[in-house]
Enzyme design. Structure first.
Site, short mmCIF file in Angstrom:
data_model
loop_
_atom_site.label_atom_id
_atom_site.label_comp_id
_atom_site.label_asym_id
_atom_site.label_seq_id
_atom_site.Cartn_x
_atom_site.Cartn_y
_atom_site.Cartn_z
N CYS A 430 0.84 -1.21 0.00
CA CYS A 430 0.00 0.00 0.00
C CYS A 430 0.87 1.25 0.00
CB CYS A 430 -0.92 -0.01 1.22
SG CYS A 430 -2.20 -1.27 1.16
N GLU A 432 4.20 1.15 1.86
CA GLU A 432 5.28 0.69 2.72
C GLU A 432 6.65 0.91 2.10
OE1 GLU A 432 2.12 -0.49 2.20
OE2 GLU A 432 2.24 -2.60 2.79
#
Length: 789
Positions: A430, A432
């Site tokens: 997402c 990270e």
């Protein structure tokens, strides 16, 4: 897009998702055969991988230019019974559920009943995990304090670095051979290292076999092909598969095929969460593109067509099936491959190039569920690049999201990465951050901040179950000031974090012992050099992350408690507790309205509320980072702030909260304010969010919803581009936009068949709105829609 790509896209988007039983059958066949009995675990896993590569189907989509597919055809998804064996009830749920079904044919169900389930009973990684975790861990898991990523998936969440595009399998085999020669029997780890290197060598051979099988199949197809142009294509594709991945690619087309073989190998070996991804693709492809464009051997249109064909390969591979809590935390077909564009080169200069714009163009035209993208924004990047990306956001596709690359660089340096490794970093999953091709950064599960406040306000008891699962931190009615409440909450946080961290280390040990990944290990720097597996700490950098959820809800709740009970004293604690227990029903609705309308709010640039959010981030990150390195990988412990879809599940298991949220409603997502609470504009949200120190985290997800009018016209695009750049200069990590009106979303709920293609931004990914569960649809609608910048 041309006719070929349009037809391939139609096939990809139009195919129904179904379970393919082939991999489950083959992997069960292999372990039943006993051929790996007595072998070390790494060699056993490598032999299993080779068995697969020798036997799996070799689908070739009609007209495709890139070959290789995990599964037996587009949207046909394999399963991994050695990690988690779905029972017959799971298969029935997957087949029949209304949203995100995976069709399961009767033959597959019979095979599972007769062969797969009986063989794997008691042997799966999931069962080993739950057998070894403490009672306290399981109780907290069942209560919804956290989720666990590894219960149905395997560690992964990594991205390919530049070495992939410069290295062939034969180069790696030579390195393995030399490394074996260097080993000394006097080394106490001699046997372990030798077995790992043997396993890596077998895994390398396996992917060569897979590519050679494809080369032969393409040659055979070419012989029978009547269309001359397609015949020439198939012959060329056959030759490409003879060359890569055995050797480093020498052309743009070879580079795409080379990576794709590696990608398919990684996701066939195991089902890593999140899926593997090519990282900084514009950076990797540009040298091939530049050379061939200059030579005249490649045109821009040819490069675009190849990239679009490559794009569809990702979309043809949905996420592996998930059920129960794992489905709740990530309810999507999206497998989270993320292609990064922009940012900086290794030397610190602007990385945006012609391939960056080509990728954005392909993204705009393809509009598929996968792959995801990430626009990396540095102060050194041209404004034209950001505006081009915003032009794609405008039509309401939900892509691309924007990331502060200079912030990613700071995060990596703070974590001890070298400057060069930091500059080649990016984001996967997402939001990270990680060092591409060099880091094992494994996500361990979501952590429910609002639920822990609920347990604190009930003196360690979970009111949903009536069980005492937390600490006795005192009757809240006896707290004399906000500091006592804060300390009680932080003590509960630490108590649950202790349990979660112990569980993380146990699970890490289990995967290191029982589930090495020799093929993935070939592609992550230092695994071969150390003769150590990716799951055992072979990567250059090792990190263990917890994903923190509900910042907006907890910040609003603590602000409400501090402001109304301890500062203004217009609400009593006992009164509020009664209101929470009654879900603000009846006489307590008035009190709820006081909270909703009279409380300072995070997201509105209010220092009173924002200080609490800032303190939460600082304290929680401090708690997490204070834990010692993990025992096997020696991984540092760090925090992400993101939800995927778990904020809906966490809301279901959490009662009413002091921010006026009713029981069962979703908690806030990412680091966004509580849905609908931010009323002072996007700039105020950016100022609130940027008061927190995100450089101490690995990433923080921010969703915003804009009126379509805000992205019409060049002046509006310029204003929004400047606002994004300012937000990043202030320390923001990420922002993504839904550009769709509330009216349109509500109409889609009424007439879902007419809105099959409507895509929205959920968390760190986009999804089809009508495929989402009703609760998630309502949560997206509840987000504030801004009509001016």
């Amino acid at each position: 897009m041309n006719h070929r790509i349009a037809r391939l896209r139609e096939e990809s988007v139009g195919s129904k998702v179904k379970i393919s039983s082939e991999r489950a059958r083959l992997i069960t066949e292999f372990y039943k055969s006993g051929s790996a009995d007595g072998k070390s675990e790494p060699v056993k896993k490598a032999m299993a991988f080779k068995y697969l590569m020798e036997r799996v189907s070799l689908p070739v989509e009609k007209g495709q230019l890139i070959v290789g597919l995990r599964g037996t055809g587009p949207q046909q998804v394999p399963t991994y019974p050695e990690i988690c064996t779905h029972d017959l009830e799971d298969l029935e749920i997957l087949d029949k559920r209304e949203n995100m079904p995976y069709k399961v044919d009767e033959e597959t169900k019979k095979m599972y009943e007769k062969d797969i389930i009986p063989f794997w009973k008691g042997k799966t990684t999931r069962e080993i995990i739950f057998e070894n975790l403490s009672k306290e861990w399981v109780e907290a898991y069942n209560a919804g304090i956290w989720t666990e990523f590894m219960e149905q998936r395997a560690p992964g969440h990594t991205a390919g670095g530049e070495r992939i595009f410069k290295t062939g399998i034969l180069d790696i085999k030579e390195k393995i051979k030399n490394k074996i020669k260097e080993l000394s029997p006097t080394d106490s780890l001699y046997y372990d290292k030798l077995e790992e290197l043997k396993a890596m060598d077998i895994a390398a051979d396996a992917i060569l076999i897979y590519a050679k099988r494809y080369s032969k199949k393409l040659k055979d197809l070419a012989k029978d092909e009547k269309d001359i142009e397609r015949k020439i294509e198939l012959e060329k594709m056959s030759k490409i598969c003879e060359w890569v991945p055995a050797h480093a690619p020498t052309s743009y087309w070879e580079a795409l095929q080379h990576y794709w073989f590696i990608h398919v190998g990684v996701v066939y070996e195991t089902n890593p969460w999140d899926s593997f991804n090519p990282g900084r693709l514009d950076q990797h492809l540009y040298p091939f593109y530049e050379k061939e464009i200059a030579e005249g051997s490649l045109s821009r249109e040819q490069a675009k067509e190849l990239l679009e064909a490559f794009w569809l390969k990702f979309n043809n591979q949905p996420a592996v099936p998930k059920v129960r809590v794992t489905a709740e935390e990530s309810f999507t077909y999206n497998d989270f491959t993320k292609i990064n564009v922009g940012g900086l080169k290794k030397d610190g200069s602007n990385e945006v190039n012609e391939v960056s714009y080509l990728i954005l163009e392909v993204l705009s035209e393809m509009r598929t569920l996968q792959p995801n993208t990430a626009v990396q924004v540095s102060v050194k990047n041209p404004e034209r690049f950001i505006i081009k990306a915003l032009e794609i956001v405008g039509p309401g596709f939900g892509e691309p999201p924007f990331f502060n690359f200079d912030g990613v660089l700071l995060k990596m340096l703070r974590q001890g990465k070298s400057l060069e490794d930091a500059r080649t970093a990016g984001v996967s999953g997402c939001v990270e951050s990680g060092s591409f091709g060099k880091e094992s950064y494994i996500l361990t599960g979501y952590f429910n901040l609002p639920k822990i406040l609920e347990i604190t306000l009930n003196n360690g008891v979970d009111p949903k179950s009536g069980k005492k699962i937390g600490l006795s931190t005192g009757d809240p009615c006896t707290f004399k000031n906000y500091e006592e409440l804060w300390n009680a909450y932080m003590n509960q946080i630490k108590y649950f974090m202790d349990i979660k961290m112990k569980g993380n280390d146990i699970i890490e040990s289990i995967f290191a012992k029982h589930f090495p990944v020799p093929f993935l290990s070939l592609w992550i720097d230092d695994c071969v050099e150390k003769a150590k597996d990716y799951n055992s700490g072979g990567a250059r950098y090792n990190t263990q992350y917890i994903q923190v959820v509900g910042l907006g809800t907890i910040a609003y709740s603590l602000t409400s408690l501090k402001y109304h009970i301890f500062d203004q004293k217009n609400i009593r604690m006992d009164e509020l507790l009664k209101a929470l227990n009654s879900n603000f029903e009846g006489e307590f609705e008035y009190l709820r309205q006081v909270i909703l309308n009279k409380t300072p709010k995070y997201g509105e640039d209010n220092d009173y509320a924002d200080f609490i959010a800032k303190s939460l981030v600082e304290k929680i990150v401090g708690v997490i980072e204070n834990y010692p390195l993990s025992p096997i990988r020696k991984a540092s412990k760090r925090a992400y702030f993101l939800p995927t879809t778990v904020h809906v599940y966490f809301g279901k298991v959490t009662g009413a909260t002091p921010d006026g949220r009713k029981a069962g409603q979703p908690v806030s997502e990412g680091v966004s304010p509580v849905q609908g609470s931010d009323k002072k504009g996007i700039a105020a949200v950016f100022r609130s969010v940027s008061k927190c120190d995100w450089d101490k985290t690995g990433g923080a997800l921010l969703n915003q919803r804009l009126s379509p009018d805000l992205l019409r016209g060049n002046e509006n695009l310029k204003k929004l581009a400047q606002l994004i750049k300012t937000f990043f200069l202030m320390g923001g990590h990420h922002v993504q936009f839904n550009v769709v009106s509330t009216e349109l979303l509500k109409e889609a709920q009424k007439r879902p068949k007419d809105f099959q293609d409507l895509m929205v931004r959920v968390a760190g990914y986009s999804d089809y709105f009508v495929n989402l569960p009703k609760g998630l649809q309502e949560e997206i609608i509840a987000r504030t829609e801004y009509e001016e910048i």
